[in-house]
Design a protein around this motif. Sequence first.
Motif, short mmCIF file in Angstrom:
data_model
loop_
_atom_site.label_atom_id
_atom_site.label_comp_id
_atom_site.label_asym_id
_atom_site.label_seq_id
_atom_site.Cartn_x
_atom_site.Cartn_y
_atom_site.Cartn_z
N VAL A 74 81.21 26.16 -15.86
CA VAL A 74 80.58 27.47 -15.76
C VAL A 74 81.19 28.25 -14.59
CG1 VAL A 74 78.66 26.63 -14.34
CG2 VAL A 74 78.34 28.63 -15.75
N SER A 75 81.35 29.55 -14.76
CA SER A 75 81.95 30.39 -13.71
C SER A 75 80.94 30.63 -12.59
CB SER A 75 82.40 31.73 -14.29
OG SER A 75 81.28 32.53 -14.59
N VAL A 76 81.43 31.10 -11.46
CA VAL A 76 80.58 31.40 -10.31
C VAL A 76 79.55 32.47 -10.69
CG1 VAL A 76 80.58 32.42 -7.99
CG2 VAL A 76 82.28 30.70 -8.60
N ASN A 77 79.99 33.48 -11.42
CA ASN A 77 79.08 34.55 -11.85
C ASN A 77 77.99 34.01 -12.78
OD1 ASN A 77 78.18 37.23 -12.00
ND2 ASN A 77 79.27 37.52 -13.93
N ALA A 119 77.24 19.09 3.51
CA ALA A 119 78.29 19.10 2.48
C ALA A 119 78.62 20.52 2.02
CB ALA A 119 77.86 18.25 1.30
N PHE A 120 77.69 21.46 2.26
CA PHE A 120 77.87 22.82 1.74
C PHE A 120 77.93 23.88 2.84
CE2 PHE A 120 75.36 20.32 -1.31
CZ PHE A 120 76.26 20.29 -2.37
N ASN A 121 78.06 23.48 4.08
CA ASN A 121 78.05 24.43 5.21
C ASN A 121 79.13 25.50 5.12
OD1 ASN A 121 75.78 23.66 6.58
ND2 ASN A 121 76.84 22.23 7.92
N GLN A 122 80.28 25.19 4.56
CA GLN A 122 81.38 26.15 4.51
C GLN A 122 81.21 27.17 3.39
OE1 GLN A 122 81.51 23.03 3.52
NE2 GLN A 122 82.59 22.94 1.59
N LEU A 123 80.33 26.96 2.44
CA LEU A 123 80.16 27.89 1.32
C LEU A 123 79.79 29.31 1.74
CD1 LEU A 123 78.50 25.81 -1.55
CD2 LEU A 123 80.86 26.56 -1.35
N SER A 138 87.82 25.05 -5.91
CA SER A 138 87.09 24.19 -4.97
C SER A 138 85.73 24.81 -4.63
CB SER A 138 87.90 23.96 -3.70
OG SER A 138 88.15 25.18 -3.04
N PHE A 139 85.69 26.14 -4.46
CA PHE A 139 84.42 26.83 -4.20
C PHE A 139 83.49 26.70 -5.40
CE2 PHE A 139 81.61 30.49 -4.45
CZ PHE A 139 81.05 30.51 -3.19
N ARG A 140 84.03 26.92 -6.59
CA ARG A 140 83.22 26.83 -7.81
C ARG A 140 82.62 25.45 -7.97
NH1 ARG A 140 82.59 24.91 -12.43
NH2 ARG A 140 84.44 23.64 -12.32
N GLN A 145 77.85 21.93 -7.54
CA GLN A 145 77.14 20.78 -6.96
C GLN A 145 75.87 21.24 -6.23
OE1 GLN A 145 80.10 18.93 -4.50
NE2 GLN A 145 81.21 18.06 -6.24
N LEU A 146 76.01 22.34 -5.50
CA LEU A 146 74.84 22.90 -4.81
C LEU A 146 73.77 23.32 -5.82
CD1 LEU A 146 73.31 24.00 -2.35
CD2 LEU A 146 74.68 26.09 -2.53
N ALA A 147 74.18 23.93 -6.90
CA ALA A 147 73.24 24.36 -7.94
C ALA A 147 72.49 23.16 -8.51
CB ALA A 147 73.98 25.12 -9.04
N LYS A 148 73.22 22.11 -8.82
CA LYS A 148 72.58 20.90 -9.37
C LYS A 148 71.59 20.31 -8.37
CE LYS A 148 74.70 17.78 -11.69
NZ LYS A 148 75.64 16.77 -12.17
#
Length: 164
Positions: A74-77, A119-123, A138-140, A145-148
């Motif tokens: 799935v895309s970021v959008n 694990a997500f601090n740089q997002l 890598s961002f996507r 992973q953050l979404a899950k």
Amino acid sequence: MDGDNMIQQPSIEQLNDIVEPSQASWWPLSWLTIVVGLAVLATVITLMLALMKQRQKSRVRKAAIQQLSQNTTVSVNQLTILLKRTALAYYPRKVIAEKHSSEWLNFLLAPLSNRERQAFNQLPEQAEKNFYGVAEESFRQKYYQLAKLWLSKNLSKQPGANDV
């Protein structure tokens, strides 16, 4: 003893049977009974409505998890739309509508533990270029992973969830 001085006892035939009073009627109800009954009824209705609302929210979250697991590319959008739709079931529209890019990611990071957040601090730092441009893979993947992880949380216990 004289017969006139004695109290004359009535014979058994002259005695009337003892009539028992009828049982007390439950109607009309006392004011206390009415108040207690209405309070119990209001409590039951409130609990049922709260359970129905909680169940609906849970359905939305489970549907988002299912949709996410069916499409790992799935895309970021699309991911943002899915998460915002889910968040609207738990949070007021105003709170969700005002969150964009790094603010949105910080909102998603808020309910996570410090260990999970690392694990997500740089997002949030990478948000501007990845939300409003072509997202890096890598961002996507990290966002996915953050979404899950965020969807696996009990969102009804998060700050602001009771304001809906």
